[in-house]
Enzyme design. Structure first.
Site, PDB file in Angstrom:
ATOM      1  NE  ARG A 287      -3.379  -2.012   2.584  1.00 30.16           N
ATOM      2  CZ  ARG A 287      -3.119  -3.494   3.420  1.00 30.16           C
ATOM      3  NH1 ARG A 287      -1.933  -3.365   4.092  1.00 30.16           N
ATOM      4  NH2 ARG A 287      -4.215  -4.551   3.466  1.00 30.16           N
TER       5      ARG A 287
ATOM      6  CE  LYS B 244      -6.293  -0.421   4.859  1.00 27.19           C
ATOM      7  NZ  LYS B 244      -7.506  -0.769   3.993  1.00 27.19           N
TER       8      LYS B 244
ATOM      9  CG  HIS C 104      -5.455  -0.040  -4.951  1.00 24.08           C
ATOM     10  ND1 HIS C 104      -5.225  -0.437  -3.614  1.00 24.08           N
ATOM     11  CD2 HIS C 104      -6.599  -0.714  -5.399  1.00 24.08           C
ATOM     12  CE1 HIS C 104      -5.886  -1.742  -3.488  1.00 24.08           C
ATOM     13  NE2 HIS C 104      -6.783  -1.805  -4.680  1.00 24.08           N
TER      14      HIS C 104
ATOM     15  NE  ARG D  51      -2.851  -3.650  -1.729  1.00 23.12           N
ATOM     16  CZ  ARG D  51      -2.370  -4.340  -0.603  1.00 23.12           C
ATOM     17  NH1 ARG D  51      -1.093  -4.609  -0.468  1.00 23.12           N
ATOM     18  NH2 ARG D  51      -3.252  -4.947   0.184  1.00 23.12           N
TER      19      ARG D  51
ATOM     20  CG  HIS E 205      -6.151  -8.807   1.530  1.00 21.02           C
ATOM     21  ND1 HIS E 205      -6.406  -9.222   0.432  1.00 21.02           N
ATOM     22  CD2 HIS E 205      -5.984  -7.382   1.417  1.00 21.02           C
ATOM     23  CE1 HIS E 205      -6.143  -8.113  -0.580  1.00 21.02           C
ATOM     24  NE2 HIS E 205      -5.999  -7.213  -0.041  1.00 21.02           N
TER      25      HIS E 205
ATOM     26  CE1 TYR F 274      -6.107  -7.864  -6.609  1.00 19.87           C
ATOM     27  CE2 TYR F 274      -6.311  -8.760  -4.455  1.00 19.87           C
ATOM     28  CZ  TYR F 274      -5.986  -7.679  -5.192  1.00 19.87           C
ATOM     29  OH  TYR F 274      -5.745  -6.562  -4.632  1.00 19.87           O
TER      30      TYR F 274
END
Length: 306
Positions: free
Chosen positions: A155, A179, A247, A250, A273, A282
């Protein structure tokens, strides 16, 4: 109410280790409801008022957001923020409200991001050299940033949080704090290290071990908006579609690995994630690409299919 909101935001940042950006988003959502609720009851709301809010009030707030043309995704996030605040109030202030649990979030269509053509990423190198011809160190910085995001699937915030010490000695992998303060290990390709090495040799400042790796023209740590502008300039210069963003770099990393045979669990770990369902998006992208190839190239595809 201000004290309770401030206490909640402090809880998110200090106890839950949420980023300042995420905590600010929570606060914006909660204050949006408080402002609506003030007008709804014609007075400044109290904790007791929060306990009395019913389903009609919550649905009226969501309808009001719709009249303000706020997107379903934004309202779904705001409702989630409000639920989190209510859980905090129940735990810390004994303020309970069952009505909030009866409200359904707006349906949010899950959009599939688009990957960038690998050839377009390669063209970015020459474009950067042309755009920043007068400042070789800026050109080297921008290419290092592009290759880092594309090569490691980071990110923007993760790339910009790196310090010089993190890449000292050309490591085989990077320790990334993502995150929710989740830590993960990401392999780093020699080509990415080469680009970073060139940049660090040319930059005029920010060389201390604990300095931010990526620096602005004025020597300050590079911001996310600055990084976005780098890609914007490249997009305009190369006349690329609007979806070409940091993004998307990525995303291109992820789709390339999936197409190359990476399993979803490994991809989830590499991307950081928290939920496998996010990574599974994806597979939908990959299947869309496979169907497109089939419809246009398979010898048994009908004219109608083509």
């Amino acid at each position: 109410m201000n004290d309770a909101v401030a206490e909640f935001i402090d809880y998110l940042t200090q106890t839950k280790n949420y980023s300042v950006h995420t905590a600010t988003a929570y606060e914006t959502d909660i204050r949006d409801f408080i402002k609506f609720y003030d007008n709804y009851i014609g007075a400044d709301v109290s904790l007791a008022d929060f306990a009395r809010a019913d389903t009609i009030c919550f649905r009226a707030w969501m309808a009001d957001r719709g009249r303000r043309n706020l997107a379903h995704k934004s309202t779904a996030r705001a409702l989630s923020s409000l639920r989190g605040f209510y859980k905090f109030l129940a735990k810390k202030h004994n303020v309970h409200n069952n009505a909030i649990g009866l409200i359904s979030s707006p349906k949010v269509p899950r959009k599939l991001s688009k990957a960038i053509e690998v050839s377009d990423v390669e063209h970015m190198h020459d474009a950067i050299r042309d755009i920043d011809a007068a400042e070789p160190w800026i050109a080297a910085r921008d290419w290092a940033l592009v290759t880092l995001i594309f090569g490691c699937g980071l990110r923007i915030s993760e790339a910009l949080s790196l310090k010089n010490i993190d890449i000292r000695g050309r490591p085989d992998s990077l320790r990334i704090l993502g995150k929710g303060a989740k830590e993960r290990i990401v392999p780093i390709l020699p080509a990415v290290l080469d680009a970073i090495d060139k940049y660090t040799r040319l930059r005029p400042f920010g060389t201390a071990p604990d300095d931010a790796l990526f620096r602005s023209v004025r020597g300050l740590p590079m911001s996310a908006r600055m990084a976005e502008k780098v890609i914007e300039k490249l997009r305009h210069y190369l006349q690329l579609p609007d979806y070409v963003t940091p993004h998307a770099l990525r995303h291109t990393f992820a789709t390339a690995l999936l197409a190359g045979g990476a399993d979803l669990r490994s991809l989830q770990e590499l991307l950081g994630h928290s939920s496998l369902s996010t990574t599974q998006l994806y597979t939908r992208v990959n299947m869309a690409e496979i169907m497109n190839i089939y419809e246009h190239a398979h010898p048994r595809a009908t004219d109608q299919e083509k």
